[in-house]
Enzyme design. Structure first.
Site, PDB file in Angstrom:
ATOM      1  N   HIS A 175       0.847  -1.195   0.000  1.00 56.23           N
ATOM      2  CA  HIS A 175       0.000   0.000   0.000  1.00 56.23           C
ATOM      3  C   HIS A 175       0.877   1.237   0.000  1.00 56.23           C
ATOM      4  CE1 HIS A 175      -2.802   2.971   2.172  1.00 56.23           C
ATOM      5  NE2 HIS A 175      -3.201   2.870   0.914  1.00 56.23           N
ATOM      6  N   SER A 176       0.594   2.151  -0.918  1.00 51.24           N
ATOM      7  CA  SER A 176       1.176   3.480  -0.909  1.00 51.24           C
ATOM      8  C   SER A 176       2.706   3.423  -0.849  1.00 51.24           C
ATOM      9  CB  SER A 176       0.583   4.272   0.261  1.00 51.24           C
ATOM     10  OG  SER A 176       0.878   5.647   0.179  1.00 51.24           O
TER      11      SER A 176
END
Length: 318
Positions: A171-172
């Site tokens: 994520h991210s």
């Protein structure tokens, strides 16, 4: 089901509080009863987050980790060095940016101003209890992102060497560690699912302390032909990353995220350097109303279903 935890990498050091670990990654794992999936999943949190972001949501629903175990997958949830349960393992003297504020957290995850963003489990804004809880569990980001990303990638490789080939779901700002691990050890990474990775390629965002000098990462990627300095990548030649060649990658973009605009460019760049990259817009799958914190939102199970269908499509079903 069986579960446990372990430390990966790092070194023993003397601290004012006694003996400690430096640069270690914390890993919590859980396996379903029976044989489960032949391909485990490693979940890598983003930015200033921590592994618990995958365990549950702000409104106490199951997160992706237990949902994956229910679907027969063995799951490894990491806390990158310096974050969450590995908070005390950051190398001594490592300089970090400012701690996340309520306003910063709300702006990234739930500003409350976009009428399309309907899936956040709260009203949004800095006074939202869900935002307050998320900010309280967040940490500041190292200023030397190249060193931090390389360390995180090395720890992922050490984990994969012990558990065998796996699917990485990042994520991210957790994505650069995934790119680095996959490029260095393609034999250990079956696929990568990147939920809104930092981008577009070569992004320079000094306000975030982030510069993707090597395209997808701040740390060097192993390009071919060999690159001695990152500025060479902008000089018009065609470069590939041999370790990413043929790797199935899904770059996932949410409908109402302030940070999803670079997803398409990241997928394009991955194809350019040799990966089999798909750009997955959740809205195209009738999964609407999500922001950057999609794994925490009301329909997180629907997003996971999209990801699992994509894994099925590339031959990595349970």
């Amino acid at each position: 089901m069986s579960r446990g935890f372990r430390w990966v990498g790092g070194s023993r050091t003397d601290t004012p509080m006694g003996r400690g670990l430096s640069g270690a990654m914390y890993v919590e794992w859980e396996k379903p009863e029976g044989p489960g999936s032949s391909t485990p999943v490693v979940l890598v949190h983003g930015g200033g987050g921590q592994g618990t972001d995958w365990l549950g949501t702000p409104d106490s629903r199951p997160g992706w980790a237990p949902l994956l175990v229910e679907r027969g997958r063995s799951v490894y949830v990491v806390d990158r060095p310096g974050y969450g349960r590995a908070a005390g393992t950051a190398p001594e003297g490592e300089k970090c940016g400012p701690a996340p504020t309520l306003e910063m957290t709300a702006g990234i995850f739930a500003a409350g101003a976009d009428p399309r963003h309907t899936q956040w489990p709260g009203p949004g804004g800095p006074d939202d209890p869900a935002v307050v809880n998320l900010a309280a569990s967040s940490a500041s980001v190292p200023l030397d992102q190249a060193a931090a990303q390389q360390r995180d990638g090395d720890r992922l490789i050490e984990l994969l060497e012990s558990i065998g080939p796996a699917v990485l779901i990042t994520h991210s700002l957790g994505a650069p560690a995934g790119w680095l691990a996959a490029a260095a050890r393609p034999d250990l990474v079956e696929a990568v699912v990147a939920l809104e990775p930092p981008g577009p390629p070569f992004l320079n965002a000094p306000q975030m302390g982030l510069s993707l000098d090597w395209g997808l990462t701040s740390a060097p990627l192993p390009y071919e032909p060999a690159v001695s300095a990152p500025q060479e990548l902008r000089e018009g030649s065609t470069w590939t990353v041999p370790g990413l060649r043929g790797l199935p990658v899904a770059v996932v973009e949410a409908e109402a995220s302030p940070l999803g605009g670079g997803a398409g460019a990241v997928a394009d760049y991955l194809r350019q350097v040799g990966a089999r990259a798909d750009h997955i817009r959740l809205a195209d799958h009738d999964v609407r109303g999500n922001g950057h914190g999609m794994v925490l939102e009301l329909n997180n199970h629907d997003i996971l279903d999209v990801v699992l269908r994509w894994l099925d499509s590339v031959g990595l079903s349970s």
